[in-house]
Design a protein around this motif. Structure first.
Motif, PDB file in Angstrom:
ATOM      1  N   PHE A   1       7.046  -5.124  -1.249  1.00  0.00           N
ATOM      2  CA  PHE A   1       6.655  -4.132  -2.253  1.00  0.00           C
ATOM      3  C   PHE A   1       5.720  -4.724  -3.296  1.00  0.00           C
ATOM      4  CE2 PHE A   1       6.909  -1.525  -6.005  1.00  0.00           C
ATOM      5  CZ  PHE A   1       6.932  -0.243  -5.503  1.00  0.00           C
ATOM      6  N   LYS A   2       6.075  -5.898  -3.812  1.00  0.00           N
ATOM      7  CA  LYS A   2       5.293  -6.504  -4.904  1.00  0.00           C
ATOM      8  C   LYS A   2       3.846  -6.741  -4.500  1.00  0.00           C
ATOM      9  CE  LYS A   2       8.192  -8.850  -8.236  1.00  0.00           C
ATOM     10  NZ  LYS A   2       8.754 -10.125  -8.655  1.00  0.00           N
ATOM     11  N   SER A   3       3.661  -7.404  -3.335  1.00  0.00           N
ATOM     12  CA  SER A   3       2.289  -7.718  -2.931  1.00  0.00           C
ATOM     13  C   SER A   3       1.545  -6.452  -2.519  1.00  0.00           C
ATOM     14  CB  SER A   3       2.259  -8.769  -1.824  1.00  0.00           C
ATOM     15  OG  SER A   3       3.096  -8.369  -0.783  1.00  0.00           O
ATOM     16  N   ALA A   4       2.263  -5.510  -1.879  1.00  0.00           N
ATOM     17  CA  ALA A   4       1.618  -4.243  -1.488  1.00  0.00           C
ATOM     18  C   ALA A   4       1.192  -3.465  -2.741  1.00  0.00           C
ATOM     19  CB  ALA A   4       2.579  -3.405  -0.655  1.00  0.00           C
ATOM     20  N   TYR A   5       2.028  -3.531  -3.786  1.00  0.00           N
ATOM     21  CA  TYR A   5       1.727  -2.833  -5.032  1.00  0.00           C
ATOM     22  C   TYR A   5       0.479  -3.427  -5.684  1.00  0.00           C
ATOM     23  CZ  TYR A   5       2.235  -1.577  -9.979  1.00  0.00           C
ATOM     24  OH  TYR A   5       1.999  -1.141 -11.253  1.00  0.00           O
ATOM     25  N   GLN A   6       0.381  -4.766  -5.653  1.00  0.00           N
ATOM     26  CA  GLN A   6      -0.777  -5.418  -6.271  1.00  0.00           C
ATOM     27  C   GLN A   6      -2.063  -5.143  -5.515  1.00  0.00           C
ATOM     28  OE1 GLN A   6       0.826  -9.347  -6.489  1.00  0.00           O
ATOM     29  NE2 GLN A   6       1.784  -8.949  -8.472  1.00  0.00           N
ATOM     30  N   GLN A   7      -1.942  -5.009  -4.168  1.00  0.00           N
ATOM     31  CA  GLN A   7      -3.151  -4.796  -3.370  1.00  0.00           C
ATOM     32  C   GLN A   7      -3.501  -3.318  -3.221  1.00  0.00           C
ATOM     33  OE1 GLN A   7      -2.036  -6.811   0.210  1.00  0.00           O
ATOM     34  NE2 GLN A   7      -2.069  -8.801  -0.780  1.00  0.00           N
ATOM     35  N   SER A   8      -2.496  -2.461  -3.429  1.00  0.00           N
ATOM     36  CA  SER A   8      -2.676  -1.037  -3.146  1.00  0.00           C
ATOM     37  C   SER A   8      -3.714  -0.367  -4.040  1.00  0.00           C
ATOM     38  CB  SER A   8      -1.333  -0.337  -3.317  1.00  0.00           C
ATOM     39  OG  SER A   8      -1.518   1.045  -3.378  1.00  0.00           O
ATOM     40  N   LYS A   9      -4.557   0.463  -3.390  1.00  0.00           N
ATOM     41  CA  LYS A   9      -5.530   1.228  -4.164  1.00  0.00           C
ATOM     42  C   LYS A   9      -5.097   2.695  -4.264  1.00  0.00           C
ATOM     43  CE  LYS A   9      -9.389  -1.789  -3.193  1.00  0.00           C
ATOM     44  NZ  LYS A   9     -10.442  -2.097  -2.225  1.00  0.00           N
ATOM     45  N   GLY A  10      -4.102   3.061  -3.458  1.00  0.00           N
ATOM     46  CA  GLY A  10      -3.605   4.432  -3.486  1.00  0.00           C
ATOM     47  C   GLY A  10      -2.671   4.642  -4.667  1.00  0.00           C
ATOM     48  N   SER A  11      -2.154   5.878  -4.767  1.00  0.00           N
ATOM     49  CA  SER A  11      -1.322   6.163  -5.940  1.00  0.00           C
ATOM     50  C   SER A  11       0.173   6.119  -5.636  1.00  0.00           C
ATOM     51  CB  SER A  11      -1.699   7.527  -6.502  1.00  0.00           C
ATOM     52  OG  SER A  11      -1.510   8.502  -5.499  1.00  0.00           O
ATOM     53  N   GLY A  12       0.556   6.084  -4.349  1.00  0.00           N
ATOM     54  CA  GLY A  12       1.970   6.150  -3.968  1.00  0.00           C
ATOM     55  C   GLY A  12       2.849   5.091  -4.617  1.00  0.00           C
ATOM     56  N   LEU A  13       2.532   3.811  -4.356  1.00  0.00           N
ATOM     57  CA  LEU A  13       3.351   2.730  -4.904  1.00  0.00           C
ATOM     58  C   LEU A  13       3.244   2.666  -6.420  1.00  0.00           C
ATOM     59  CD1 LEU A  13       2.742  -0.135  -2.304  1.00  0.00           C
ATOM     60  CD2 LEU A  13       4.597   1.492  -2.393  1.00  0.00           C
ATOM     61  N   HIS A  14       2.068   3.014  -6.926  1.00  0.00           N
ATOM     62  CA  HIS A  14       1.886   3.012  -8.388  1.00  0.00           C
ATOM     63  C   HIS A  14       2.736   4.101  -9.030  1.00  0.00           C
ATOM     64  CE1 HIS A  14      -1.254  -0.021  -8.797  1.00  0.00           C
ATOM     65  NE2 HIS A  14      -1.582   0.346  -7.572  1.00  0.00           N
TER      66      HIS A  14
END
Lengths: 255, 187
Positions: A210-223
């Motif tokens: 989750f942490k690394s996906a959140y940092q790399q994510s450009k979408g709004s889902g994890l944010h």
């Protein structure tokens, strides 16, 4: 002799004062920055809360408008179409009328689904557990995947603000599971803890951090998930598993 | 930004390492004259600090750095080439005062620039912060020692008694240098 004493005094006094000033400056800067960070965090939290509240209000308004206005109008048109269908029973236009009536019924159903997704009515009337259970049942039917729900909090009602935010978090997790996780089964378990409640989310899909996906994510889902977790002052913990993913959301509440 | 800042202190760290080596071999064991070395060291120390500060500052501070450079070189030339009769410790004290003012000014500018940035990270997480604290404390704590060294000797006092301040602060500064480099590599 007096000169020697003067030099000694000036040296030790000067050195002590300079060292004191240097350390004082460092501590002052650290203290001020700490205070500055706290102020900025509070400001960000207020902004986030306002944004989430406005989003919730807007969703409520749109859901209400769709339900009361669009859905009402469509139902009225459908009633006319029923009458028209009866009147044109033996005429060549009958099939066209029937098709139109079916399309309107589909539109009514779609409007109801959108309205329900925007603001699940069960969330306000029956609470978080009932709303999530209903949502997961519907999702299982629509997606063909198995979404299970377990809870020992049947009689307990979560406060409305937390219910809404937690429901949206669960919704985001479901969307991620279907979109990226390619899951076959997922379990949502809501339990009481000593400090409040915990919502466990377990799936058998593609594992991710989750942490690394959140940092790399450009979408709004994890944010969105992170923002809502933050606004509830909850804690999201990812547990290590051999297959799929296992998340636990800890929410401090006095039940 | 952090990476760039930490890389800019490498010449200073190299100078510190080489000077320690030089002082042990040539001054402690081979008993060479330390006056020439202190002159070269001061010049190199100022140059490396000039490099660090210009690399980590805005245009305005670069102009200030240039002014300090001119002043330092002017005084250096005056004391070491023209007025050679002035005692080495005395002239070194004056040159250290220029360095001290330069360090204080840069530290203040750096702290202000950190507050102006919108990053929320604590200063304790910035490797460069430890370097700045080390510099600030070292130069503040030793300025009176360097300014009064000649007077201490003239009054017949033992300079070694007072030099302990320098030793403690050098130790403190080098520990912070290690922390700075270590944290810089970790990030």
């Amino acid at each position: 002799m007096e000169g020697t004493s003067d030099i000694k005094s000036v040296f030790w006094l000067g050195t002590s004062v300079m060292l004191f000033l240097a350390f004082a400056l460092v501590f002052l800067v650290l203290f001020y920055q700490n205070h500055f960070i706290k102020m900025k965090r509070n400001e960000a939290e207020t902004l986030l809360k306002t944004a989430l509240d406005s989003e919730k209000e807007e969703r409520q308004r749109i859901a209400k408008d769709l339900h009361d206005s669009v859905q009402g109008d469509l139902s009225a048109i459908r009633n006319f179409m029923v009458i028209l269908e009866k009147q044109t029973k033996d005429q060549p236009t009958h099939s066209l009328v029937l098709e139109t009536k079916n399309a309107i019924e589909k539109a009514i159903e779609n409007t109801r689904t959108i309205s329900s997704k925007l603001m699940p009515p069960l969330l306000e009337t029956a609470g978080f557990s009932a709303a999530l259970k209903d949502y997961l049942t519907q999702l299982s039917v629509l997606s063909g995947k198995e979404f299970l729900f377990k809870t020992d909090l049947v009689a307990v009602q979560l406060p409305a603000t937390f219910s809404y935010e937690l429901f949206r978090v669960a919704q985001e997790f479901c969307q991620n599971m279907l979109k990226h996780g390619h899951i076959t089964q997922a379990l949502f378990a809501l339990y009481a803890t000593t400090e409040g409640i915990s919502l466990e989310i377990i799936d058998d899909g593609v594992a991710f951090d989750f942490k690394s996906a959140y940092q790399q994510s450009k979408g709004s889902g994890l944010h969105n998930i992170q923002s809502r977790i933050k606004s509830m002052k909850a804690e999201l913990v990812q547990r290590e598993v051999t297959v799929g993913n296992h998340f636990v959301i800890y929410l401090k509440l006095s039940l | 930004m952090n990476n760039k800042a930490i890389k800019s202190i490498y010449p200073f760290v190299l100078l510190v390492a080489l000077s320690s080596l030089y002082e042990i071999i040539f001054i402690y064991f081979l008993k060479s004259d330390s006056d020439d070395w202190s002159m070269v060291y001061l010049l190199l120390e100022f140059s490396t600090l000039l490099y660090v500060f210009t690399k980590n500052s805005q245009k305005f501070f670069r102009i200030i750095s240039f002014i300090f450079f001119i002043v330092f070189i002017g005084f250096f030339y005056h004391f070491k080439v023209i007025k050679t009769e002035i005692y080495t410790l005395q002239s070194d004290g004056y040159l250290s005062l220029i360095e001290f003012l330069y360090v204080i000014l840069f530290s203040l500018f750096w702290f202000v620039s950190v507050f102006k940035r919108t990053e929320e990270d604590s200063l304790l997480k910035l490797p460069f912060f430890y370097f700045i604290v080390g510099l600030l404390v070292y130069f503040s704590g030793t300025i009176f020692l360097f300014l009064f060294s000649e007077e201490i000797i003239q009054e017949g006092l033992s300079l070694y008694e007072y030099w302990v301040v320098n030793l403690i602060l050098v130790l403190f500064f080098r520990i912070l240098l290690i922390v700075s480099i270590w944290k810089g590599r970790a990030t």
